[in-house]
Motif scaffolding. Structure first.
Motif, PDB file in Angstrom:
ATOM      1  N   LEU A 138     -23.531  -4.876  40.619  1.00 29.27           N
ATOM      2  CA  LEU A 138     -23.853  -5.439  39.312  1.00 29.27           C
ATOM      3  C   LEU A 138     -24.570  -6.778  39.455  1.00 29.27           C
ATOM      4  O   LEU A 138     -25.529  -7.058  38.743  1.00 29.27           O
ATOM      5  N   MET A 139     -24.131  -7.575  40.401  1.00 30.49           N
ATOM      6  CA  MET A 139     -24.734  -8.891  40.584  1.00 30.49           C
ATOM      7  C   MET A 139     -26.184  -8.786  41.046  1.00 30.49           C
ATOM      8  O   MET A 139     -27.026  -9.563  40.622  1.00 30.49           O
ATOM      9  N   VAL A 140     -26.497  -7.836  41.890  1.00 28.91           N
ATOM     10  CA  VAL A 140     -27.853  -7.691  42.421  1.00 28.91           C
ATOM     11  C   VAL A 140     -28.770  -6.992  41.424  1.00 28.91           C
ATOM     12  O   VAL A 140     -29.879  -7.459  41.148  1.00 28.91           O
ATOM     13  N   GLY A 141     -28.335  -5.883  40.877  1.00 25.42           N
ATOM     14  CA  GLY A 141     -29.189  -5.099  39.983  1.00 25.42           C
ATOM     15  C   GLY A 141     -29.522  -5.805  38.686  1.00 25.42           C
ATOM     16  O   GLY A 141     -30.603  -5.617  38.116  1.00 25.42           O
ATOM     17  N   GLN A 142     -28.630  -6.642  38.220  1.00 30.64           N
ATOM     18  CA  GLN A 142     -28.857  -7.293  36.929  1.00 30.64           C
ATOM     19  C   GLN A 142     -29.852  -8.442  37.002  1.00 30.64           C
ATOM     20  O   GLN A 142     -30.282  -8.953  35.971  1.00 30.64           O
ATOM     21  N   ILE A 143     -30.244  -8.843  38.195  1.00 28.02           N
ATOM     22  CA  ILE A 143     -31.303  -9.852  38.318  1.00 28.02           C
ATOM     23  C   ILE A 143     -32.603  -9.300  37.748  1.00 28.02           C
ATOM     24  O   ILE A 143     -33.327  -9.996  37.028  1.00 28.02           O
ATOM     25  N   VAL A 144     -32.889  -8.049  38.034  1.00 27.75           N
ATOM     26  CA  VAL A 144     -34.104  -7.413  37.510  1.00 27.75           C
ATOM     27  C   VAL A 144     -34.009  -7.250  35.994  1.00 27.75           C
ATOM     28  O   VAL A 144     -34.978  -7.486  35.271  1.00 27.75           O
ATOM     29  N   VAL A 145     -32.837  -6.874  35.511  1.00 24.71           N
ATOM     30  CA  VAL A 145     -32.640  -6.717  34.072  1.00 24.71           C
ATOM     31  C   VAL A 145     -32.796  -8.067  33.365  1.00 24.71           C
ATOM     32  O   VAL A 145     -33.422  -8.155  32.303  1.00 24.71           O
ATOM     33  N   ALA A 146     -32.265  -9.106  33.966  1.00 23.38           N
ATOM     34  CA  ALA A 146     -32.391 -10.442  33.375  1.00 23.38           C
ATOM     35  C   ALA A 146     -33.842 -10.879  33.290  1.00 23.38           C
ATOM     36  O   ALA A 146     -34.259 -11.504  32.302  1.00 23.38           O
ATOM     37  N   ALA A 147     -34.631 -10.527  34.293  1.00 29.87           N
ATOM     38  CA  ALA A 147     -36.058 -10.858  34.250  1.00 29.87           C
ATOM     39  C   ALA A 147     -36.733 -10.148  33.079  1.00 29.87           C
ATOM     40  O   ALA A 147     -37.563 -10.735  32.376  1.00 29.87           O
TER      41      ALA A 147
END
Length: 139
Positions: A112-121
């Motif tokens: 969740l911590m890694v994948g959501q960086i792209v979502v946050a962008a």
């Protein structure tokens, strides 16, 4: 499209809570300690964020297939949700299928911590106000 946006906001907020908890501990001691707030800041956001990521991956994929997602921000959010789910599935398969102890499931919040960086962008780009020129008629 609204579903993708709503679950993306929730899952990114869950990831932010986990980053706020884990990064200072990793920076100062090199490990995330199980303390009184571990359940609130790591386990609970994982239990909320991963189902939201699955819903976002499904909603985003449906929007992409039906070509309702015409901008790259929604495609970016979909990609991030799919990456999150793929990492989570990989960690669970790794923990259950091979001769392992099950301690590998402690790595589940990192998906969740890694994948959501792209979502946050994608959310940041989608949330920025559009700059438009206002043409006024001069008399």
């Amino acid at each position: 499209m609204r579903t993708l946006w709503a679950v993306s906001v929730v899952s990114v907020l869950c990831a932010v809570a986990m980053w706020v908890f884990a990064v200072p501990q990793l920076a100062f001691s090199g490990a995330v300690d199980v303390g009184p707030f571990f359940g609130l800041m790591m386990v609970l956001p994982t239990l909320i964020g991963l189902p939201c990521a699955v819903a976002g991956a499904v909603a985003g994929t449906v929007c992409v297939v039906r070509q309702r997602a015409r901008n790259w921000t929604s495609n970016l959010m979909t990609l991030g949700q799919v990456v999150t789910v793929a990492l989570a599935v990989t960690i669970v398969v790794w923990a259950l299928a091979f001769a392992s102890t099950g301690w590998e499931l402690l790595a589940l919040p990192t998906s969740l911590m890694v994948g959501q960086i792209v979502v946050a962008a994608g959310l940041v780009k989608a949330g920025r106000p559009r700059m438009s020129r206002s043409v006024s008629a001069s008399s």
